[in-house]
Scaffold this motif. Structure first.
Motif, PDB file in Angstrom:
ATOM      1  N   ARG A 125       1.707   2.126  -3.555  1.00 58.27           N
ATOM      2  CA  ARG A 125       0.556   2.680  -4.268  1.00 58.27           C
ATOM      3  C   ARG A 125       0.328   4.136  -3.879  1.00 58.27           C
ATOM      4  N   GLU A 126       0.628   4.467  -2.627  1.00 58.09           N
ATOM      5  CA  GLU A 126       0.432   5.834  -2.137  1.00 58.09           C
ATOM      6  C   GLU A 126       1.603   6.742  -2.476  1.00 58.09           C
ATOM      7  N   ARG A 180       0.832  -1.209   0.000  1.00 57.61           N
ATOM      8  CA  ARG A 180       0.000   0.000   0.000  1.00 57.61           C
ATOM      9  C   ARG A 180       0.864   1.256   0.000  1.00 57.61           C
TER      10      ARG A 180
END
Length: 292
Positions: free
Chosen positions: A135-136, A132
């Motif tokens: 992705r951020e 994650r």
């Protein structure tokens, strides 16, 4: 054209967790950093940061963060090929799981970082959710258990970590004297790394148990072993980390025939330059990981 001073301000605000700390890192006032972010948002016509309740990048900001991290690595490669260019120490932000950090990671990358004059900014995340961060746009690479790369990134297998369900002999006798029954698994306190840690649930599913269980939360690999050694519960501990405790008889498996194998994958942006390629090779060749 992108003004990279503005992107640098955005990346530093996210990495530092605030405008004041970003200003200290950049040698600017807090208001100057805020002005750079506002200028970037005006040029884009949309916000790059969400300021409350938690400071984080917007989807547009995340794409810019991904871009600036790759550019920083490429600039470092360019400086190596053109000695006249200054080459400050590179800083690479990586997300990885605490168990890797507590066991094989340092031995695998220590010599490489020294030879490359590479500084690491390590973000500890559970192996199931570390991706994650990429992705951020918060990290340039991550080590996690997901084999599915994000768009624009590569994914390579690094190795397998073996976990054992361990507790003290007294604890095993107290709660599992009659084996791993549904009642014992329902009553025996476990130790879980954090709210996103699924290792315990995966182990219990292997045992055919899908119910609830009491547990301690301990977000520290070293503390995890200490809690288990103190008889507070049983938990999934890397075999290589627990070997001294097992050899000394301080920890034993509650299910001697059961292990949990976790495959780890290294994710990094495709166009991150030679330093990332060399780091990837170093991780793939790490002999210390094979001993997990």
């Amino acid at each position: 054209m992108i003004d990279y001073k503005l992107l640098e301000a955005l990346a530093t605000v996210i990495e530092s967790g605030g405008f004041e700390r970003a200003g200290l890192a950049l040698g600017l006032s807090q208001s100057a950093v805020s002005q750079r972010i506002r200028t970037l948002e005006i040029r884009l016509g949309q916000p790059v940061l969400v300021r409350s309740p938690v400071l984080k990048a917007t989807p547009a900001g995340q794409r810019l963060l991904n871009h600036v991290q790759q550019v920083q690595l490429l600039e470092r490669d360019l400086a190596k090929s053109i000695p006249a260019l200054s080459e400050p120490a590179a800083r690479l932000r990586i997300a990885l799981n605490a168990d890797s950090l507590a066991t094989w990671w340092a031995a695998a990358v220590g010599s490489f970082c020294a030879d490359e004059a590479l500084l690491l900014d390590l973000v500890v995340e559970d192996q199931d959710i570390g991706l994650r961060r990429m992705r951020e746009g918060d990290v340039a690479a991550c080590l996690c258990s997901s084999p599915q790369p994000v768009a624009g990134a590569r994914c390579v297998s690094i190795g397998t970590m073996t976990y054992l369900p361990l507790a003290t002999p007294d604890y095993v006798q107290r709660f599992f004297g009659e084996g791993l029954t549904e009642n014992s698994l329902q009553c025996a306190p476990a130790i879980v790394f954090g709210p996103n840690d699924q290792l315990q649930h995966r182990f219990l599913a292997q045992c055919g148990y899908h119910g609830t269980f009491p547990y301690h939360l301990c977000p520290s690999s070293e503390g995890f072993v200490k809690l288990a050694s103190a008889g507070m519960g049983y938990g999934m501990i890397p075999a290589m980390q627990a070997r001294p405790e097992i050899d000394a008889g301080r920890l034993v498996s509650i299910a001697p025939e059961q292990t949990l194998e976790v495959q780890l994958y290294w994710h990094f942006w495709r166009h991150s330059g030679g330093v990332m390629d060399r780091l990837t090779r170093a991780l793939q060749l790490a002999e210390t990981f094979d001993s997990c």
